[in-house]
Design an enzyme around this catalytic site. Structure first.
Site, PDB file in Angstrom:
ATOM      1  N   ASP A   1      31.903  38.802  32.784  1.00  0.00           N
ATOM      2  CA  ASP A   1      30.996  37.808  32.206  1.00  0.00           C
ATOM      3  C   ASP A   1      29.724  38.455  31.655  1.00  0.00           C
ATOM      4  OD1 ASP A   1      32.760  35.761  32.752  1.00  0.00           O
ATOM      5  OD2 ASP A   1      31.699  35.072  34.550  1.00  0.00           O
TER       6      ASP A   1
ATOM      7  N   GLY B   1      41.478  37.634  39.245  1.00  0.00           N
ATOM      8  CA  GLY B   1      41.867  36.291  39.626  1.00  0.00           C
ATOM      9  C   GLY B   1      41.354  35.296  38.616  1.00  0.00           C
TER      10      GLY B   1
ATOM     11  N   SER C   1      39.431  31.883  37.027  1.00  0.00           N
ATOM     12  CA  SER C   1      38.097  31.314  37.093  1.00  0.00           C
ATOM     13  C   SER C   1      37.924  30.536  38.393  1.00  0.00           C
ATOM     14  CB  SER C   1      37.905  30.387  35.887  1.00  0.00           C
ATOM     15  OG  SER C   1      36.650  29.765  35.937  1.00  0.00           O
ATOM     16  N   SER C   2      36.767  30.706  39.022  1.00  0.00           N
ATOM     17  CA  SER C   2      36.354  29.952  40.220  1.00  0.00           C
ATOM     18  C   SER C   2      37.075  30.352  41.499  1.00  0.00           C
ATOM     19  CB  SER C   2      36.493  28.443  39.988  1.00  0.00           C
ATOM     20  OG  SER C   2      35.669  28.051  38.909  1.00  0.00           O
TER      21      SER C   2
ATOM     22  N   GLY D   1      36.314  33.136  43.101  1.00  0.00           N
ATOM     23  CA  GLY D   1      35.313  33.791  43.934  1.00  0.00           C
ATOM     24  C   GLY D   1      35.145  35.280  43.690  1.00  0.00           C
ATOM     25  N   LYS D   2      35.497  35.761  42.511  1.00  0.00           N
ATOM     26  CA  LYS D   2      35.420  37.205  42.233  1.00  0.00           C
ATOM     27  C   LYS D   2      33.991  37.734  42.309  1.00  0.00           C
ATOM     28  CE  LYS D   2      37.347  36.667  38.240  1.00  0.00           C
ATOM     29  NZ  LYS D   2      37.568  35.214  38.311  1.00  0.00           N
ATOM     30  N   SER D   3      33.080  37.116  41.587  1.00  0.00           N
ATOM     31  CA  SER D   3      31.693  37.614  41.552  1.00  0.00           C
ATOM     32  C   SER D   3      31.030  37.492  42.913  1.00  0.00           C
ATOM     33  CB  SER D   3      30.872  36.855  40.505  1.00  0.00           C
ATOM     34  OG  SER D   3      31.363  37.114  39.215  1.00  0.00           O
TER      35      SER D   3
END
Length: 182
Positions: free
Chosen positions: A36, A9, A11-12, A14-16
């Site tokens: 990252d 998905g 950036s931002s 909510g993957k991590s």
């Protein structure tokens, strides 16, 4: 058979955070492999160069949009990441991978991980929400989400799609856990 869950998905989205929540909820042990983290392994001098990673700010619909230019050093690192994921799975590790894919990365994963229980999960959110999250985070250049928003899902086929707009990280992790029996 090791399980590999790939979260894709912009950036931002909510993957991590979803990956960490899934680690806590899953009945089995999962390692979290972050794109990252692999980028952080590279020397800072590669960022802002044609050899490494260069961001170009353009305007889209009157808003900043960050075009990402990946040079050969970044391409090698990310190909290496995909091979490291395959090596970890070959050693018996269950993995949650958070990625931003817009080229042929998914096909590479499919080839490398063909002998494993591989699942792709697309995380979605409206652009205005992603940009608000980007501003609130303060650790991302404004415009990354705008450029990635449509590109990361363009050619993807997912085993599960989650709209992160009105659900908590725990609810998203529960959906993944329940969908794949984790």
């Amino acid at each position: 058979m090791p399980k590999v869950i790939i979260l894709n998905g912009p950036s931002s989205v909510g993957k991590s955070s979803t990956a960490r929540a899934l680690q806590d909820l899953a009945s089995e042990t999962f390692m979290h492999v972050s794109m990252d983290a692999f980028l952080d392994m590279l020397p800072g001098r590669l960022f802002g160069t044609d050899e490494g990673l260069r961001f170009e700010t353009i305007q889209e619909d009157g808003h900043p949009s960050i075009v990402i230019h990946s040079g050969p050093a970044i391409e090698r690192a990310l190909r290496g990441m995909r091979r490291a994921v395959a090596a970890l799975a070959a050693e018996g590790s269950n993995l949650i991978v958070d990625e931003v894919m817009w080229a042929d990365e998914a096909q590479d994963y499919r080839v490398l991980l063909s002998g494993f229980d591989l699942r792709f999960v697309g995380l979605f959110a409206p652009l205005d929400l992603l940009e608000a999250r980007e501003r609130a985070r303060g650790d991302r250049e404004l415009g990354l989400a705008r450029w990635q928003h449509e590109r990361v899902h363009r050619t993807m086929v997912y085993d599960l799609e989650i709209d992160t707009t009105a659900t908590s990280l725990e609810q998203n992790a529960e959906r993944i856990r329940d969908a794949f029996g984790l």
